[in-house]
Design an enzyme around this catalytic site. Structure first.
Site, short mmCIF file in Angstrom:
data_model
loop_
_atom_site.label_atom_id
_atom_site.label_comp_id
_atom_site.label_asym_id
_atom_site.label_seq_id
_atom_site.Cartn_x
_atom_site.Cartn_y
_atom_site.Cartn_z
N GLY A 83 0.81 -1.22 0.00
CA GLY A 83 0.00 0.00 0.00
C GLY A 83 0.84 1.25 0.00
O GLY A 83 0.71 2.09 0.89
N ASN A 85 1.35 3.48 -2.82
CA ASN A 85 1.17 4.44 -3.91
C ASN A 85 0.77 5.82 -3.38
O ASN A 85 0.75 6.80 -4.12
CB ASN A 85 0.10 3.95 -4.90
CG ASN A 85 -1.19 3.57 -4.22
OD1 ASN A 85 -1.28 2.49 -3.65
ND2 ASN A 85 -2.19 4.44 -4.24
N THR A 86 0.49 5.89 -2.08
CA THR A 86 0.09 7.18 -1.49
C THR A 86 0.40 7.15 0.01
O THR A 86 0.81 6.11 0.55
CB THR A 86 -1.41 7.43 -1.75
OG1 THR A 86 -1.77 8.71 -1.22
CG2 THR A 86 -2.29 6.37 -1.10
N GLY A 87 0.18 8.30 0.67
CA GLY A 87 0.22 8.37 2.13
C GLY A 87 1.55 7.97 2.77
O GLY A 87 2.64 8.23 2.23
N ILE A 88 1.43 7.31 3.90
CA ILE A 88 2.60 6.95 4.71
C ILE A 88 3.51 5.98 3.95
O ILE A 88 4.74 6.09 3.98
CB ILE A 88 2.13 6.32 6.04
CG1 ILE A 88 1.33 7.34 6.86
CG2 ILE A 88 3.29 5.78 6.85
CD1 ILE A 88 0.51 6.74 7.99
N SER A 212 -2.29 0.84 14.70
CA SER A 212 -2.87 2.15 15.01
C SER A 212 -3.22 2.21 16.49
O SER A 212 -3.51 1.19 17.12
CB SER A 212 -4.14 2.34 14.18
OG SER A 212 -4.87 3.44 14.66
N TYR A 238 -12.59 -1.64 12.36
CA TYR A 238 -11.24 -1.09 12.16
C TYR A 238 -10.38 -1.33 13.40
O TYR A 238 -9.25 -1.81 13.31
CB TYR A 238 -11.30 0.40 11.84
CG TYR A 238 -9.94 1.02 11.59
CD1 TYR A 238 -9.21 0.72 10.44
CD2 TYR A 238 -9.37 1.90 12.52
CE1 TYR A 238 -7.96 1.28 10.22
CE2 TYR A 238 -8.12 2.47 12.30
CZ TYR A 238 -7.42 2.16 11.15
OH TYR A 238 -6.17 2.71 10.94
N1 LIG Z 1 -3.45 8.19 8.55
C1 LIG Z 1 -3.55 7.99 9.86
O1 LIG Z 1 -3.87 8.91 10.62
C2 LIG Z 1 -3.27 6.64 10.43
C3 LIG Z 1 -3.37 6.47 11.83
C4 LIG Z 1 -3.11 5.23 12.37
C5 LIG Z 1 -2.76 4.18 11.55
N2 LIG Z 1 -2.68 4.35 10.19
C6 LIG Z 1 -2.32 3.19 9.37
O2 LIG Z 1 -1.30 3.56 8.47
C7 LIG Z 1 -1.36 2.71 7.31
C8 LIG Z 1 -1.22 3.56 6.05
O3 LIG Z 1 -2.37 4.38 5.95
P1 LIG Z 1 -2.37 5.82 5.29
O4 LIG Z 1 -2.76 6.78 6.33
O5 LIG Z 1 -1.14 6.07 4.49
O6 LIG Z 1 -3.64 5.67 4.33
P2 LIG Z 1 -3.81 5.83 2.74
O7 LIG Z 1 -3.22 7.11 2.28
O8 LIG Z 1 -5.26 5.59 2.49
O9 LIG Z 1 -2.95 4.63 2.17
C9 LIG Z 1 -3.37 3.31 2.33
C10 LIG Z 1 -2.72 2.45 1.29
O10 LIG Z 1 -3.23 1.11 1.43
C11 LIG Z 1 -3.64 0.67 0.16
N3 LIG Z 1 -4.66 -0.36 0.20
C12 LIG Z 1 -5.94 -0.25 0.64
N4 LIG Z 1 -6.59 -1.39 0.44
C13 LIG Z 1 -5.71 -2.25 -0.12
C14 LIG Z 1 -5.80 -3.58 -0.57
N5 LIG Z 1 -6.95 -4.27 -0.54
N6 LIG Z 1 -4.70 -4.16 -1.11
C15 LIG Z 1 -3.55 -3.47 -1.19
N7 LIG Z 1 -3.42 -2.20 -0.80
C16 LIG Z 1 -4.49 -1.60 -0.27
C17 LIG Z 1 -4.13 1.91 -0.53
O11 LIG Z 1 -4.22 1.69 -1.93
P3 LIG Z 1 -5.28 2.52 -2.83
O12 LIG Z 1 -4.71 3.89 -2.92
O13 LIG Z 1 -5.32 1.78 -4.11
O14 LIG Z 1 -6.57 2.49 -2.09
C18 LIG Z 1 -3.06 2.88 -0.13
O15 LIG Z 1 -1.94 2.73 -0.94
C19 LIG Z 1 -2.68 1.96 7.41
O16 LIG Z 1 -2.42 0.64 7.85
C20 LIG Z 1 -3.45 2.70 8.48
O17 LIG Z 1 -4.35 1.87 9.18
C21 LIG Z 1 -2.92 5.57 9.63
#
Ligand SMILES: NC(=O)c1ccc[n+]([C@@H]2O[C@H](COP(=O)([O-])OP(=O)(O)OC[C@H]3O[C@@H](n4cnc5c(N)ncnc54)[C@H](OP(=O)(O)O)[C@@H]3O)[C@@H](O)[C@H]2O)c1
Length: 412
Positions: A83, A85-88, A212, A238
């Site tokens: 995962g 392609n974006t974000g963390i 998380s 979640y």
């Molecule tokens: N952001 C926060 O505040 C926060 C807080 C606590 C924990 N987290 C954790 O940090 C991690 C990264 O999250 P993020 O904040 O960077 O969110 P994000 O920007 O939504 O990135 C999530 C990534 O996971 C991918 N993904 C989703 N469903 C998938 C699947 N079925 N198969 C493969 N890839 C998949 C997404 O791909 P697509 O772009 O194609 O959907 C995207 O690349 C997650 O595990 C999240 O639970 C985040």
């Protein structure tokens, strides 16, 4: 004779030109020290604005948290990040690429992955980045990914289970499991197990699981793991999936003891990413959240720092089974430390993803339990699996390797 004229401001008969108690020297010193009228207000307002700005800047610094600053490189190390392609995940890959890693970007959308890969190659000047398709919501996709990866690489130094979804409407994965539990936990569970042989072969190696702080609200619902009876988007599914990430980490760390492979998990902070894409509140609330997040949330780069420390820090070479936030290790709440639940979840997850059991099931406590444990079990998919250990005598280390190979050969 006329009396001498008294100068204006002087007290007649006193011999002084100033009123009593008036000290001209002190008055003049005061005038040079402070402003009066418009300038006094201007300076005061400026000082207040400056104070607020410094406070806001410091608060923003605190919100962003500490950064991983050691400059160690990992040239040629083979890495998988899910995962990204974006974000963390994207920021994590960028930093690893800058440090010379050979990164397999495991994403479900090949188009978005390619765009991110090209951008990261450009920014990091590292050409060793590969776009690979992995949909964690499909166990077949996980197996296909692993099969291709193993054909391409003989080693794996670092696996970062980063992908995640949050608070989506209740939908099912390709295998019929609740989406958040399926993607956040089960998909990564299978992926990691299928890659364990490569990780062991490349030891010292590491696994990083992005969980998380939402796990604090989570409970492993043994009676309703797939939230069929009751579905809570955030506080139910979640949070449970993120608690499952932690229990998986802790259980795996005991399995991998003395193997040279470490596994740790983390909370990245509250980060401004696309994770809230399923948020379905009223428009004004979305706007407030969007605006507030610009200041009060971490940037994705700041959100990647704890993952990066776990992935890179030489000081953590042998640390395993820990939960980290803001680059520091934190104690876990009692329900996240419950090893009996972690054991149960591990066995249940094995059944759900179709892996042979790693360990023999626990001895039945009563006759009634014995009957239950030996019988077939209904899983969340509605299919029936046999709850029993067919390889009870083998030791766990070698059986793990067998299980990985067996599944790869039989199912891909
Ligand atoms: N952001 C926060 O505040 C926060 C807080 C606590 C924990 N987290 C954790 O940090 C991690 C990264 O999250 P993020 O904040 O960077 O969110 P994000 O920007 O939504 O990135 C999530 C990534 O996971 C991918 N993904 C989703 N469903 C998938 C699947 N079925 N198969 C493969 N890839 C998949 C997404 O791909 P697509 O772009 O194609 O959907 C995207 O690349 C997650 O595990 C999240 O639970 C985040």
């Amino acid at each position: 004779m006329s009396e001498a004229a008294t100068p204006p401001g002087s007290v007649p008969g006193s011999g002084s030109v100033f009123p009593p108690g008036f000290d001209p020297i002190a008055e003049s010193a005061e005038k040079t020290l402070c402003f009066r009228g418009f300038w006094a207000w201007a300076v005061l307002i400026l000082l207040i604005v400056l104070g607020i700005a410094i406070f806001m800047w410091l608060l923003r610094k605190c919100i962003q948290g500490p950064a991983y600053r050691k400059a160690n490189r990992i040239d040629g190390k083979v890495v998988i990040v899910t995962g990204c392609n974006t974000g963390i995940g994207k920021e994590t890959v960028l930093e690893l690429a800058k440090r010379g890693a050979r990164v397999y970007m495991a994403c479900r959308d090949a188009g978005r992955c390619e765009a991110a890969r090209l951008e990261i190659m450009d920014r990091s000047h590292n050409q060793q980045l590969f776009n690979r398709t992995l949909d964690l919501g499909s166990l077949q996709s996980v197996r296909n990914f692993v099969e291709r990866f193993k054909a391409e690489e003989s080693r794996l130094d670092l696996l970062i289970n980063n992908a995640g979804i949050m608070a989506c409407p209740r939908t099912l994965t390709a295998d019929g499991y609740e989406q958040q539990f399926g993607v956040n936990h089960l998909g990564h569970f299978l992926l990691t197990n299928l890659l364990l042989d490569r990780l062991k072969h490349s030891s010292p190696s590491r696994i990083v699981v992005v969980s998380s702080a939402a796990h604090l609200f989570g409970r492993i619902n043994r009676e309703d793991l797939m939230s069929e009876k009751k579905y809570g988007k955030f506080f139910g599914a979640y949070s449970q999936s993120k608690l499952a990430n932690i229990m998986f980490t802790r259980k795996l760390s005991t399995i991998l003891k003395n193997s040279g492979v470490t596994v740790n998990c983390c909370h990245p902070g509250v980060v401004r990413t696309e994770l809230n894409r399923h948020f379905s509140g009223p428009g004004w609330m979305k706007s407030v959240l969007q605006t507030g997040s610009l200041y009060f949330f971490k940037t994705p780069k700041a959100g990647a720092q704890t993952s990066l420390r776990l992935a890179l820090d030489p000081q953590l070479e042998t640390s395993t089974g820990g939960y980290y936030s803001d680059c520091m290790r934190w104690p876990l709440v009692p329900w996240a430390r419950n090893m009996e639940t972690a054991d149960w979840l591990w066995r249940e997850s094995e059944k759900l993803v179709g892996l042979p059991p790693l360990e023999p099931p626990p001895p039945p406590a009563t006759n009634q339990n014995q009957n239950q444990n030996q019988g077939p079990t209904q899983n969340g998919n509605g299919t029936t699996t046999q709850n029993g250990n067919q390889n009870g005598s083998a030791n766990s280390g070698t059986r793990e390797m067998q299980s990985v190979e067996t599944v790869v050969v039989n199912r891909s």
